[in-house]
Design an enzyme around this catalytic site. Structure first.
Site, PDB file in Angstrom:
ATOM      1  N   ALA A 281     -22.031  28.412 -16.345  1.00 13.94           N
ATOM      2  CA  ALA A 281     -21.192  29.004 -17.817  1.00 13.94           C
ATOM      3  C   ALA A 281     -21.523  30.191 -17.522  1.00 13.94           C
ATOM      4  O   ALA A 281     -21.934  30.545 -16.361  1.00 13.94           O
ATOM      5  CB  ALA A 281     -22.940  28.748 -18.544  1.00 13.94           C
TER       6      ALA A 281
ATOM      7  N   GLU B 291     -23.172  20.843 -12.485  1.00 13.49           N
ATOM      8  CA  GLU B 291     -23.557  19.306 -14.040  1.00 13.49           C
ATOM      9  C   GLU B 291     -22.118  18.433 -14.555  1.00 13.49           C
ATOM     10  O   GLU B 291     -22.421  17.383 -14.316  1.00 13.49           O
ATOM     11  CB  GLU B 291     -24.243  20.020 -15.317  1.00 13.49           C
ATOM     12  CG  GLU B 291     -25.454  20.066 -15.479  1.00 13.49           C
ATOM     13  CD  GLU B 291     -26.034  20.905 -16.731  1.00 13.49           C
ATOM     14  OE1 GLU B 291     -25.659  22.015 -17.135  1.00 13.49           O
ATOM     15  OE2 GLU B 291     -26.927  20.257 -17.518  1.00 13.49           O
TER      16      GLU B 291
HETATM   17  N1  CO8 Z   1     -20.973  33.662 -15.778  1.00 18.80           N
HETATM   18  C1  CO8 Z   1     -19.788  34.921 -15.260  1.00 18.80           C
HETATM   19  N2  CO8 Z   1     -19.797  36.008 -14.927  1.00 18.80           N
HETATM   20  C2  CO8 Z   1     -20.018  34.810 -13.128  1.00 18.80           C
HETATM   21  C3  CO8 Z   1     -20.642  34.657 -13.202  1.00 18.80           C
HETATM   22  C4  CO8 Z   1     -21.390  33.304 -14.653  1.00 18.80           C
HETATM   23  N3  CO8 Z   1     -21.880  31.918 -14.298  1.00 18.80           N
HETATM   24  N4  CO8 Z   1     -21.025  33.949 -11.894  1.00 18.80           N
HETATM   25  C5  CO8 Z   1     -19.805  34.732 -11.300  1.00 18.80           C
HETATM   26  N5  CO8 Z   1     -19.448  35.816 -12.152  1.00 18.80           N
HETATM   27  C6  CO8 Z   1     -18.540  36.806 -12.082  1.00 18.80           C
HETATM   28  C7  CO8 Z   1     -19.640  37.996 -11.474  1.00 18.80           C
HETATM   29  O1  CO8 Z   1     -19.959  38.484 -11.977  1.00 18.80           O
HETATM   30  C8  CO8 Z   1     -18.219  38.291 -10.293  1.00 18.80           C
HETATM   31  O2  CO8 Z   1     -17.479  39.005 -11.972  1.00 18.80           O
HETATM   32  P1  CO8 Z   1     -16.691  40.820 -11.051  1.00 18.80           P
HETATM   33  O3  CO8 Z   1     -16.444  40.724  -9.795  1.00 18.80           O
HETATM   34  O4  CO8 Z   1     -16.342  41.055 -12.461  1.00 18.80           O
HETATM   35  O5  CO8 Z   1     -18.437  41.817 -10.723  1.00 18.80           O
HETATM   36  C9  CO8 Z   1     -16.529  37.411 -10.179  1.00 18.80           C
HETATM   37  O6  CO8 Z   1     -17.311  36.802 -10.683  1.00 18.80           O
HETATM   38  C10 CO8 Z   1     -17.202  36.855  -8.317  1.00 18.80           C
HETATM   39  O7  CO8 Z   1     -19.180  36.589  -8.565  1.00 18.80           O
HETATM   40  P2  CO8 Z   1     -19.605  37.951  -7.192  1.00 18.80           P
HETATM   41  O8  CO8 Z   1     -19.452  38.699  -7.430  1.00 18.80           O
HETATM   42  O9  CO8 Z   1     -20.865  37.638  -7.846  1.00 18.80           O
HETATM   43  O10 CO8 Z   1     -19.597  36.894  -6.319  1.00 18.80           O
HETATM   44  P3  CO8 Z   1     -20.309  36.736  -5.181  1.00 18.80           P
HETATM   45  O11 CO8 Z   1     -19.882  36.414  -3.867  1.00 18.80           O
HETATM   46  O12 CO8 Z   1     -21.122  38.197  -4.595  1.00 18.80           O
HETATM   47  O13 CO8 Z   1     -21.325  35.693  -5.556  1.00 18.80           O
HETATM   48  C11 CO8 Z   1     -22.624  34.371  -5.961  1.00 18.80           C
HETATM   49  C12 CO8 Z   1     -20.964  34.332  -5.729  1.00 18.80           C
HETATM   50  C13 CO8 Z   1     -23.726  33.012  -5.925  1.00 18.80           C
HETATM   51  C14 CO8 Z   1     -21.852  32.068  -7.157  1.00 18.80           C
HETATM   52  C15 CO8 Z   1     -22.702  34.403  -8.159  1.00 18.80           C
HETATM   53  O14 CO8 Z   1     -21.541  34.684  -8.389  1.00 18.80           O
HETATM   54  C16 CO8 Z   1     -23.819  33.904  -9.179  1.00 18.80           C
HETATM   55  O15 CO8 Z   1     -24.832  34.260  -8.611  1.00 18.80           O
HETATM   56  N6  CO8 Z   1     -23.099  33.685 -10.211  1.00 18.80           N
HETATM   57  C17 CO8 Z   1     -24.262  33.130 -10.797  1.00 18.80           C
HETATM   58  C18 CO8 Z   1     -24.710  30.787 -10.357  1.00 18.80           C
HETATM   59  C19 CO8 Z   1     -25.029  30.977 -11.675  1.00 18.80           C
HETATM   60  O16 CO8 Z   1     -26.561  31.751 -11.899  1.00 18.80           O
HETATM   61  N7  CO8 Z   1     -25.057  29.788 -12.474  1.00 18.80           N
HETATM   62  C20 CO8 Z   1     -25.438  29.084 -13.161  1.00 18.80           C
HETATM   63  C21 CO8 Z   1     -25.578  29.701 -14.838  1.00 18.80           C
HETATM   64  S1  CO8 Z   1     -26.323  29.155 -16.282  1.00 18.80           S
HETATM   65  C22 CO8 Z   1     -25.123  27.911 -16.449  1.00 18.80           C
HETATM   66  O17 CO8 Z   1     -24.996  27.617 -15.933  1.00 18.80           O
HETATM   67  C23 CO8 Z   1     -26.007  27.075 -17.162  1.00 18.80           C
HETATM   68  C24 CO8 Z   1     -25.224  25.665 -17.510  1.00 18.80           C
HETATM   69  C25 CO8 Z   1     -24.775  25.844 -18.846  1.00 18.80           C
HETATM   70  C26 CO8 Z   1     -23.853  23.848 -19.764  1.00 18.80           C
HETATM   71  C27 CO8 Z   1     -22.560  24.209 -19.268  1.00 18.80           C
HETATM   72  C28 CO8 Z   1     -22.027  22.652 -18.837  1.00 18.80           C
HETATM   73  C29 CO8 Z   1     -20.489  22.431 -19.669  1.00 18.80           C
END
Ligand code: CO8
Length: 260
Positions: free
Chosen positions: A67, A113
């Site tokens: 999300a 999910e």
């Molecule tokens: N939300 C918003 N932005 C995101 C997300 C996210 N979940 N994931 C990545 N991004 C953005 C980053 O902020 C970044 O943006 P920018 O270039 O503007 O800085 C861009 O995408 C690229 O990401 P990274 O630079 O971080 O890329 P990396 O290769 O360094 O890392 C990762 C990749 C490991 C995937 C890292 O981006 C990360 O940890 N992302 C978050 C993952 C996470 O915690 N996901 C769970 C979120 S909670 C959730 O999903 C609740 C579920 C709700 C139910 C929904 C069901 C429909």
């Protein structure tokens, strides 16, 4: 069909392909995307040309990285109680025809999910799946605990949800989180090949097989769903969540500053 966060096409083989398309944020699920997907599923369910769905992600890094954390930070109890994410995933699970998640790169949080709500999951060698919600001070709240448990078993589901660790493709295959692992260029051909082999079979038989299979795996119980929604609502108000999500977003801001 034209949308802001999705690309939808109907394949001549008799299924629809839905590309989750916010590649600049690794296809993170924002409210707009969830609303569009809900509407598209309602339409496709009544489309005579569609007897299956393939979901995939745009870009070369992710299926869906969860999300949208910027939006999640602002959500409170009231938004959790609306349960719109859980409803979308239930709609995917209940879609009358077979569904396939074609996963390249990250399928995390809500992305994992969503993949679990599909009938079949295929990943590339670069697929990485996981439920990292607890790292952000929340839980998988859209059916994840239930669907992950029935897919990989209770022990592994608990380990993955408690640790939030990310699972590489080969391990995901071994634990049954993925059905197949293929090279990136083979992802959509393999998904289409599986859909084609399903389409050769009796249409009504396949539809009723899905009804029977869904009944057999005990589709997410409304009481479980309410428990998840309530837990998520409590966590949405908790300072731990605030702190952890801000840390994620701060990291991004800091990188932007350093890059200047
Ligand atoms: N939300 C918003 N932005 C995101 C997300 C996210 N979940 N994931 C990545 N991004 C953005 C980053 O902020 C970044 O943006 P920018 O270039 O503007 O800085 C861009 O995408 C690229 O990401 P990274 O630079 O971080 O890329 P990396 O290769 O360094 O890392 C990762 C990749 C490991 C995937 C890292 O981006 C990360 O940890 N992302 C978050 C993952 C996470 O915690 N996901 C769970 C979120 S909670 C959730 O999903 C609740 C579920 C709700 C139910 C929904 C069901 C429909």
């Amino acid at each position: 069909m034209s949308h802001e966060c999705l690309e939808v096409s109907v394949h001549e083989g008799g299924w629809a392909e839905i590309v989750l398309a916010r590649p600049e944020v690794l296809n993170a699920l924002n409210l707009k995307l969830v609303q569009e997907a809900t509407q598209v599923l309602d339409e496709l369910e009544h489309d005579e040309r569609v007897r299956g769905l393939i979901f995939t992600g745009a870009g070369d890094k992710a299926f869906v990285a969860g999300a949208d954390i910027g939006e999640l930070l602002e959500r409170r109890l009231a938004e959790a109680l609306e349960g719109i994410n859980a409803r979308l995933l239930q709609k995917i699970e209940d879609f009358p025809w077979p569904t396939i998640a074609a996963i390249h790169g990250y399928a995390l949080g809500g992305g994992c999910e969503l993949a679990l709500a599909c009938d079949i999951r295929i990943g590339t060698t670069a697929a990485v799946l996981g439920q990292p919600e607890v790292r952000l001070g929340i839980i998988p709240g859209a059916g994840g605990p239930h669907r992950l448990t029935r897919t990989v078993g209770p022990g592994m589901a608990r380990e993955l949800i408690f640790t939030g660790r990310m699972v590489p493709a080969e391990e995901a295959l071994r634990i049954g989180l993925l059905n197949h692992v293929v090279e990136p260029e083979e992802l959509m051909p393999r998904a289409r090949e599986i859909m084609t082999s399903i389409r050769r079979n009796g249409e009504t038989a396949v539809r009723l097989a899905k009804v029977a299979l869904n009944a057999a795996v005990n589709s997410v119980d409304r009481r479980h769903q309410m428990l998840e929604v309530l837990s998520q609502g409590i966590l949405f108000e908790h300072p731990e969540k605030e702190e952890r999500m801000r840390a994620f977003l701060e990291r991004k801001r800091k990188r932007e500053q350093d890059a200047r």
